[in-house]
Structure formats: C-alpha cells, structure tokens
Scaffold this motif. Structure first.
Motif, short mmCIF file in Angstrom:
data_model
loop_
_atom_site.label_atom_id
_atom_site.label_comp_id
_atom_site.label_asym_id
_atom_site.label_seq_id
_atom_site.Cartn_x
_atom_site.Cartn_y
_atom_site.Cartn_z
N ARG A 29 0.87 -1.18 0.00
CA ARG A 29 0.00 0.00 0.00
C ARG A 29 0.90 1.22 0.00
NH1 ARG A 29 -5.00 1.71 3.92
NH2 ARG A 29 -5.48 3.58 2.74
N CYS A 30 0.54 2.19 -0.80
CA CYS A 30 1.32 3.42 -0.85
C CYS A 30 0.36 4.58 -1.07
CB CYS A 30 2.36 3.35 -1.96
SG CYS A 30 1.67 2.98 -3.58
N SER A 31 0.82 5.74 -0.66
CA SER A 31 0.05 6.95 -0.91
C SER A 31 1.01 8.11 -1.04
CB SER A 31 -0.97 7.21 0.21
OG SER A 31 -0.32 7.41 1.43
N GLY A 39 -8.46 8.25 -4.03
CA GLY A 39 -7.82 9.54 -3.87
C GLY A 39 -8.82 10.67 -3.98
N ILE A 94 -4.31 13.74 -3.78
CA ILE A 94 -3.77 12.61 -3.03
C ILE A 94 -4.17 11.33 -3.75
CG2 ILE A 94 -3.89 11.33 -0.86
CD1 ILE A 94 -4.48 14.06 0.50
N ILE A 95 -3.22 10.39 -3.84
CA ILE A 95 -3.50 9.08 -4.42
C ILE A 95 -3.11 8.01 -3.42
CG2 ILE A 95 -1.29 8.98 -5.64
CD1 ILE A 95 -2.86 7.52 -7.92
N ASP A 96 -3.94 7.01 -3.28
CA ASP A 96 -3.72 5.89 -2.36
C ASP A 96 -3.90 4.61 -3.17
OD1 ASP A 96 -3.35 4.52 0.06
OD2 ASP A 96 -5.50 4.49 0.46
N CYS A 151 4.80 7.35 -6.73
CA CYS A 151 4.08 6.95 -5.53
C CYS A 151 4.41 5.51 -5.16
CB CYS A 151 2.58 7.12 -5.73
SG CYS A 151 1.55 6.53 -4.37
N SER A 204 7.44 4.34 -2.11
CA SER A 204 6.91 3.64 -0.94
C SER A 204 7.85 2.54 -0.46
CB SER A 204 5.54 3.04 -1.26
OG SER A 204 5.70 1.91 -2.10
N ILE A 261 -7.34 1.75 -6.35
CA ILE A 261 -6.82 3.11 -6.30
C ILE A 261 -7.92 4.04 -5.79
CG2 ILE A 261 -5.84 5.01 -7.64
CD1 ILE A 261 -4.82 2.86 -9.62
N LYS A 312 0.98 12.66 -1.91
CA LYS A 312 0.26 13.90 -2.20
C LYS A 312 1.02 14.64 -3.27
CE LYS A 312 -1.61 18.06 -0.17
NZ LYS A 312 -1.82 18.84 1.04
N SER A 344 -3.45 0.33 -3.36
CA SER A 344 -3.24 -0.98 -2.74
C SER A 344 -3.07 -1.98 -3.88
CB SER A 344 -4.44 -1.38 -1.89
OG SER A 344 -4.60 -0.50 -0.82
#
Length: 88
Positions: free
Chosen positions: A4-6, A32, A13-15, A81, A85, A30, A8, A17
């Motif tokens: 998992r990474c995120s 965000g 913001i992007i998250d 991103c 991570s 994804i 800004k 998995s």
C-alpha cells in the motif's frame, strides 16, 4: 506481496493498494481526492496482469486517458508513488 502506498501531489492525493505475485500485479485498488471525470476501473484493470516494474506500469497506462482518470496526477507521479513507498 501486498503493498500500500500513498502520496500527495499538486493534483491531489492518491492511495494505491496492490497484490503482487511473481512480479505481476494481480489486484489493484486506487483511491484519492484527485478530480476524475472517468471511472478508475479502466486504470485498475490495465494494471492487473502487468509486470511490477516502472516500465511495465508506464506501458500499461500509456494508452489510457490518465487526465480523465487521475485529474492532474501524471503517469510519472503514479510510478513515483509506488516506488517511493519502498517497492523494489
């Protein structure tokens, strides 16, 4: 490996998995606060089955309308991103 990474970026913001097996992305979600005008499913589907490398990811997303999907977040920022991570 599950990761998992995120991050800004100016575009939001992007998250992310991901489930990666034997160097291949098997599953991806994804989220965000970026300003998408198109559903994120096309990007997630494009990443599944892709080699878990910066080059593989860039190739998989190159034909997609990323601006419609991720707003102002670019392909390079997406890759940044993931690799910032700690993914190797």
């Amino acid at each position: 490996m599950d990761m998992r990474c995120s991050a800004k970026f100016p575009g939001g913001i992007i998250d992310i998995s991901m489930k990666v097996e034997n160097g291949i992305i098997k599953d991806c979600c994804i989220f965000g606060d970026f300003m998408a005008v198109t559903d994120i499913d096309a990007l997630e589907n494009a990443l599944c089955g892709t080699a878990f490398t910066p080059e593989g990811i860039k190739k998989a997303v190159s034909a997609l309308p990323l601006r419609d999907i991720l707003g102002d977040i670019t392909a390079d920022e997406l890759i940044e991103c993931i690799w910032d991570s700690g993914a190797d």
